[in-house]
Design a protein around this motif. Sequence first.
Motif, mmCIF file in Angstrom:
data_model
loop_
_atom_site.group_PDB
_atom_site.id
_atom_site.type_symbol
_atom_site.label_atom_id
_atom_site.label_comp_id
_atom_site.label_asym_id
_atom_site.label_seq_id
_atom_site.Cartn_x
_atom_site.Cartn_y
_atom_site.Cartn_z
ATOM 1 N N ARG A 114 -100.219 -61.596 -27.246
ATOM 2 C CA ARG A 114 -99.503 -60.394 -26.805
ATOM 3 C C ARG A 114 -99.443 -59.315 -27.900
ATOM 4 N N LYS A 168 -93.107 -56.090 -20.403
ATOM 5 C CA LYS A 168 -93.470 -57.386 -20.992
ATOM 6 C C LYS A 168 -94.881 -57.828 -20.602
ATOM 7 N N ASP A 183 -91.071 -57.651 -14.481
ATOM 8 C CA ASP A 183 -91.560 -57.982 -15.823
ATOM 9 C C ASP A 183 -91.951 -56.715 -16.592
ATOM 10 N N GLN A 205 -99.489 -55.715 -26.481
ATOM 11 C CA GLN A 205 -98.700 -55.554 -25.264
ATOM 12 C C GLN A 205 -98.220 -54.116 -25.058
ATOM 13 N N ASP A 206 -97.910 -53.419 -26.142
ATOM 14 C CA ASP A 206 -97.331 -52.081 -26.029
ATOM 15 C C ASP A 206 -98.276 -51.063 -25.399
ATOM 16 N N SER A 229 -95.134 -62.214 -18.774
ATOM 17 C CA SER A 229 -94.414 -62.908 -19.846
ATOM 18 C C SER A 229 -94.207 -64.392 -19.566
ATOM 19 N N THR A 234 -97.357 -52.198 -13.091
ATOM 20 C CA THR A 234 -95.951 -52.318 -13.456
ATOM 21 C C THR A 234 -95.050 -52.083 -12.248
ATOM 22 N N SER A 288 -99.029 -57.728 -20.524
ATOM 23 C CA SER A 288 -100.180 -57.360 -21.352
ATOM 24 C C SER A 288 -101.445 -57.492 -20.517
#
Length: 437
Positions: free
Chosen positions: A346, A371, A368, A349-350, A383, A362, A373
Amino acid sequence: MVKKMNSPEKSTANIIEAKSESLKSNISLEQVLKVSEYFSQPENKVKMQFPDDMSAYAWIEQSKFYPTAQVMREGQVSELPYAINAAIGDVTYKDKNDQFVSVDQHFDQKPIDSMVVVKNGKILYERYKTMRENDKHIWYSISKVTGSTMLAFLEHEGKVDVQKSVAYYLPELSGSVWDTVKVEEALDMATGLNGTEHDEQEQTSRTDPHEIWYRWAVTSEVGILIDPLNRNESWVDVLRSMERKTPGHQKFEYNSINTFVVNRIVERIGEKPLYEQFSERIWSKIGAEHDAYYLVSPSGNTLGFLGVNSTLRDLARFGMVFTPSAEKIAGEKLIPDAIMEKIYDRTYQDMYDKGWIGKKNTVSFYDDAGKISNRYQWDGVLSDGDMFKAGVGGQGLYISPKNDTVVAWFCTNNGEGQEEAMARAIVKALSKENKQD
């Protein structure tokens, strides 16, 4: 005259079959010839990617429109016993309009072709709306994770270093921006280059012949579109013209060009076509019911970014490779823990919701948010360890290794049906049911 097919829709003890009149394949010879003639016209080739009456037939008959290479199965068919759970039809998910929709309502109201749910190696739900159980449907971009998995094997065996540049393995790109692109960045759809599929200023990459993506798609090494401008470029010409926008691993920007270079690296290092490597490492070991096939380009390149075609249950068997049930269908664990650890990394991930695909997913995986990726061509690694890969037109594969569950589906829609949200809701409902038991 329409040819006779299966009897009208009936729910057997196991499978909910499609109505005869709803089958994509149940069209007259006149209509078959009309579709064939339509897609033989150069100006219509680009329209194959969009859902309509013409592509509905074509998406289960791709071998009529493109060259193909077989992915060979071997051995006995692996048994997937039925343990039907009728309550799955009542499971609800929240759509992007904050409305709750049940699985049954989804099938009644939306253009989904089929879906199967497999848990602990058993089929809990299997329904067909517009296709038969033995029809082979195109996976579109679900195909991408076949090549990334092959590269992960080569990395695991020490034959590929994903921290090296793409040009290190494809020297014809040396002296271009690809000297600065790590293989890992291509795997993660995070090269930072221009020519993306969905993240350009205007989403015309797949329809405008001036765009980099379109220019690449018409080369003889790809050949899925026809070039009205007659540029006569090679894939190398197009990729060498690409430029850097941002540093790598800053933003998840979807691009099949990344998959194409990953596939070429797999073939160079593996010294075999992608379809042979996939057959040897995966398809021949899972007890598939049928051979699958990849589309190939006019020049013979395996089109691993969009081109796998198989039956629904065999797509589910591929998904099971990433779950504990791999041992039930293959007699062995097929994906090493080290490869799964790579998928679960991860670090980046950002960057997920900085791009178009991440923002879209999303919404479906709102529970989630922040969180999720993307990794090694998977569109979403959540996650809790669940994994998701989508394809054009609403194709999908949702895998929950922790819950030993796979949900696989085919569609002929615009990709906005949110089947991925439905799949996650099913997995969660089954997990909750198990805890209560």
